[in-house]
Design a protein around this motif. Structure first.
Motif, mmCIF file in Angstrom:
data_model
loop_
_atom_site.group_PDB
_atom_site.id
_atom_site.type_symbol
_atom_site.label_atom_id
_atom_site.label_comp_id
_atom_site.label_asym_id
_atom_site.label_seq_id
_atom_site.Cartn_x
_atom_site.Cartn_y
_atom_site.Cartn_z
ATOM 1 N N ALA A 59 -3.055 -5.827 -0.081
ATOM 2 C CA ALA A 59 -2.357 -7.016 0.416
ATOM 3 C C ALA A 59 -0.852 -6.940 0.180
ATOM 4 C CB ALA A 59 -2.925 -8.270 -0.250
ATOM 5 N N GLU A 60 -0.427 -6.037 -0.725
ATOM 6 C CA GLU A 60 0.997 -5.929 -1.050
ATOM 7 C C GLU A 60 1.416 -4.468 -1.087
ATOM 8 O OE1 GLU A 60 2.376 -8.895 -4.011
ATOM 9 O OE2 GLU A 60 0.242 -9.145 -4.404
ATOM 10 N N ARG A 99 4.417 -2.584 -3.210
ATOM 11 C CA ARG A 99 4.866 -3.409 -4.328
ATOM 12 C C ARG A 99 3.963 -3.173 -5.532
ATOM 13 N NH1 ARG A 99 4.953 -8.295 -7.067
ATOM 14 N NH2 ARG A 99 2.904 -8.975 -6.366
ATOM 15 N N VAL A 123 1.858 -4.092 -8.563
ATOM 16 C CA VAL A 123 1.124 -5.254 -9.049
ATOM 17 C C VAL A 123 0.751 -4.977 -10.504
ATOM 18 C CG1 VAL A 123 -0.822 -6.810 -8.680
ATOM 19 C CG2 VAL A 123 0.217 -5.618 -6.726
ATOM 20 N N ARG A 168 0.093 0.346 -7.386
ATOM 21 C CA ARG A 168 0.543 -0.037 -6.054
ATOM 22 C C ARG A 168 -0.076 0.896 -5.022
ATOM 23 N NH1 ARG A 168 6.800 2.035 -6.628
ATOM 24 N NH2 ARG A 168 6.354 4.269 -6.676
#
Length: 229
Positions: free
Chosen positions: A158-159, A162, A164, A212
């Motif tokens: 979902a990211e 980036r 997490v 990530r």
């Protein structure tokens, strides 16, 4: 404990089958695959972790959710359990409402905390996760992840690009029922990488921080790509 578990499940209108040994549990599961397995680490014929690994090595049962119930609750016990492919870990003594809540969360597949649409990476869809069906595809091949592993992968997809943090991932996947050790995430990541095969290059470790999905990895040529971490 079996009577307490049986009563808890009955209160939630869930049917259960019981087995006194690992061999009985495996035979019953192969005969009629269950929606969920509750495993005690102390079994007369095999360790509970050994049974969990047997489930994960079985094509018929490798995606079956597993919750461990045990009086052994050290950090190492938890890490070993997650490395054996379990989805949740509950230490004794526990309250019936907590067990019921964890069972319900596992049966829901944790999908309510994630986006309800499909999460697909670019470049021909090297990794695809369909939340509704639970289908995971990596490099064109079907990948059998446990519900916890699937939702962890979704949280990272979902990211893309980036980082997490581990604690963020734990909070998203477990909420108020989070395990004490952040190493639980590391154990799940290790298992996901093993199952993704060549597509594991997209899942990167940022040491001391978290994980990530690499946008650079998605754009890399398959001929020059190699596993990271």
């Amino acid at each position: 404990m079996r009577a307490e578990v049986r009563s808890c499940l009955a209160d939630r209108q869930l049917a259960c089958r019981e087995a006194a040994t690992a061999s009985e549990a495996l035979e019953a599961a192969l005969e009629e695959p269950p929606d969920l397995v509750l495993v005690d680490l102390y079994l007369p014929d095999q360790s509970g972790l050994g049974l969990c690994r047997t489930f994960r090595e079985s094509p018929e049962l490798e995606s079956t959710p597993i919750i461990v119930l045990t009086s052994r609750a050290s950090e190492m016990d938890r890490v070993l359990a997650f490395e054996s492919g379990v989805d949740d870990f509950l230490a004794k003594p526990f309250y019936a409402p907590e067990l019921g809540a964890r069972v319900s969360a596992v049966l829901r597949g944790f999908g309510g905390r994630q986006r309800r649409d499909s999460a697909t990476l670019s470049k021909g869809g090297e990794i695809q996760v369909d939340v509704e069906s639970g289908r995971v595809v990596a490099g064109g091949q079907r990948v059998d992840l446990t519900p916890r592993e699937r939702d962890l992968l979704l949280a990272l997809l979902a990211e893309p690009g980036r980082v997490v943090r581990r604690r963020q991932l734990i909070d998203r996947l477990w909420g108020d029922e989070a395990p004490h050790s952040e190493r639980a995430i590391d154990a799940h990541i290790k298992s996901i990488r093993r199952k993704l095969g060549a597509a594991r290059i997209y899942l990167e470790t940022v040491r001391g921080v978290g994980y990530r999905v690499s946008e650079e990895g998605l754009a890399a040529s398959p001929d020059g790509a190699g596993p990271k971490n």
